[in-house]
Design an enzyme around this catalytic site. Sequence first.
Site, PDB file in Angstrom:
ATOM      1  N   SER A  61      18.950  50.919  38.291  1.00  0.00           N
ATOM      2  CA  SER A  61      18.370  51.962  39.144  1.00  0.00           C
ATOM      3  C   SER A  61      19.167  52.233  40.414  1.00  0.00           C
ATOM      4  O   SER A  61      18.889  53.213  41.104  1.00  0.00           O
ATOM      5  CB  SER A  61      16.935  51.589  39.520  1.00  0.00           C
ATOM      6  OG  SER A  61      16.101  51.617  38.376  1.00  0.00           O
TER       7      SER A  61
ATOM      8  N   GLU B  44      63.298  32.512  24.860  1.00  0.00           N
ATOM      9  CA  GLU B  44      64.064  33.152  25.918  1.00  0.00           C
ATOM     10  C   GLU B  44      65.581  33.077  25.713  1.00  0.00           C
ATOM     11  O   GLU B  44      66.298  34.001  26.068  1.00  0.00           O
ATOM     12  CB  GLU B  44      63.710  32.525  27.278  1.00  0.00           C
ATOM     13  CG  GLU B  44      62.280  32.767  27.737  1.00  0.00           C
ATOM     14  CD  GLU B  44      61.996  34.246  28.000  1.00  0.00           C
ATOM     15  OE1 GLU B  44      62.929  34.982  28.370  1.00  0.00           O
ATOM     16  OE2 GLU B  44      60.822  34.660  27.818  1.00  0.00           O
TER      17      GLU B  44
END
Length: 792
Positions: free
Chosen positions: A373, A93
Amino acid sequence: MARRKKRRLNVFRLLMFLFLLLMIAGSGVAVGLIIISIRDLPAWSEAKLLSSASTSLYDQNKDLITRVGEENCIPVHLKDIPKHVQEAFLAVEDVRFYEHHGVDLRGIARAAWTNITGRRIQEGGSTITQQLVKLSFLGPERTFKRKIQQVILAVMVERRYTKEEILEMYLNKVYFGEGAYGIQSAAETYFNKPARELTLSEGALLAGLVQAPSAYSPFRNPEGATRRRNLVLDNMARYGFITPEQAAQARAIQLDDMLKPGKGRQYPYPYFVDYVTEQLVNRYGTEQVFKGGLRVYTTLDPVIQDAAEKALSDPRNFPASVRDNQGILQPEGAAVVLDPHTGYIKAIVGGREHTHRLQWNRATMAPGRQPGSTFKPIIAYGPAIEYKGMGPASVIDDIPVTYGNYTPRNYDGRYRGLVTMRTAIAKSINVVAVKVLMDHVGIANALKFARGLGINLNPGTHGASMALGGLHEGVTPLQMAAAYGAFANQGIYLEPTAITRVEDASGNVLYEYQPKPSQAMKPTTAYLITDMLKTVIESGTGTNARIGRPAAGKTGTSDQGKDLWFAGYTPELVGVVWIGYDKPRAMPHEFGGRYPALIWRQIMTQALKNTPVRDFPRPGGIVSATVDSKSGLLPGPNTPPSDLVTDLFAQGTVPTRVDDTHVLVEVCATTGQLPNQYCPDRITRVMIKLPYNVPSFVEDYAQRVPTTVCTLHTAGGPVQPSDSPGQPGQPDQPEQSGELIPGTPGQPPPELNRLPEPQGQTGNSREPAQVFREKINPGLEWLRDRKWPNNI
């Protein structure tokens, strides 16, 4: 008059003039922008560096559920954070953190060059001080004005605090994903340990998360998280924080060996809160959601959510369970309940346990699972009724069939012959669903119908198997609940929502839910599907879901039982339950009508215990008629009383033709075959005549007109019977698994339009042979005394 000498254009002078003009104008704009930025500079507040406003979530009764934000932040002193963890953040960073004064021009240039040459984002341009300022004072907007204010405030912070104080505030404030703010909360969330115990590899992983916590989440994107961690370790070696050997050793540690999700700080209704938080972050961004003080009004019903969480956490509602290498109970489960008339989500449970914030939500997160199903009403039966005028009484022949290289089979290995759609959906007969899709509806119509229910499927990757839920990716319980909601809501589809209203900290309305109903199907289609699905619960595969009041639903079991489903609804609520392993694994002895149906029953019983019982409203355009249950046509002169059935139709779809499939046939009284000249005894029977033959293992084979002539009786007298007699009334025939109807493979003859037999009626008819009672042989006695099955 003397002519004036024409001056020559000096291009260089012109360009210089324009350049100076632009410089002056640009400087003026820049000065003006700086002045505006300073004028609008947020007020300095030391408290903002240490805390911010959380977002409040409220349930449907406007009662506070919880607050989302930095309440999950546990401050820790810099001295309690290992040096290698601090250096991991500096390496990725702000490597010159201890050298600059809040803004690092050299760092910006270096980061730009590194990212360009590396062709990916390896380093950030903003310093840690600038990031702290952005987190504390500024919103997520990316403008020149915000950047100028960020620089000014960063310099102010650097003048007031030491580098150690700035780094400590940053590490306690930055967001790490999964609802974790600060290094201590992140350590507990991902590794179930305090920050002081973080290893080099763990610290590098956390440092890599800061840039994009969701994108690099090790729970959702382990490959991306691993790549990002390794990049942090490479940077640490490059800048001399660690040796290349240390970096290699840390890279060799597998993510699965590192992650140990902790409980974190628990909050009420975690999966629902997580879903709402995800929706808010997608709309407003992390900054505003976790620090903006929003007030969010949701659709959550505490009674239903409590019931769902209780049912999903009960081990008795699941097959035998074990914990995987992540410590997660398997098989897992999920449930969603919503109001079909508003689209309001009442309850969400995305797993059996909740271990950390914003974890994987199986109820809502793509790509979902194979629906089995439960998909039949959406992709086959719904469009058959909507587009083709079919109905509960339409008759399909349940016999072997193949489409290309796909041969559907029934879960129980049986072929029942001529059955109605009502019987087929109640018994979950696979072959019938596939034939309805392929021979009647067609792929294009099926996809169109599903799209109207919020399920978009690619026609290039879907075929006949989607009738049984064979999808390229899958669906979520939330998608299935929304789709079934249209059946419960007279065909009107509503996109589900968990948020009704969002206000900012000042009370300004940022969002208010506006329903956008769409008529996905005719009300008559929705009612006929509902009436068929009521039969599933009353007497079909879903009897475990009976709740003592009108309800409709469908069971679902994917290939090898890898996914178990129950999707059902009452006039008031829709609920969908799923069970399965996170990494799909066969559960061969389980099916959707067992545990999922039981869980659904428990949730719905509690959800509706104080609600008056009512039935599904019947729309106009529904009529009743009596037809022949073997042809779906009006009863004919030969229709036996046992084959008469009364069922529902959409007006205009009642058949007008009279049944002609039941015919009188003279057969040999002994063999049941067509008689020859030597047969001594003949009887006339009512049988079914169709323009094609079926294999002998089809259950109504004996009811169909025989195609062979008696071979028992000859001029020399009866032939001795075989030790192993064949099908009664028919000649011996070998079992021919997968035998097809004569014709082109994949294109069986079109079915007849017909109606369902009522429960309890016998599916065949035969006349007694009293005239020959003295003479008939044991074969005919077997025929007479046999107890024929129901619903064949």
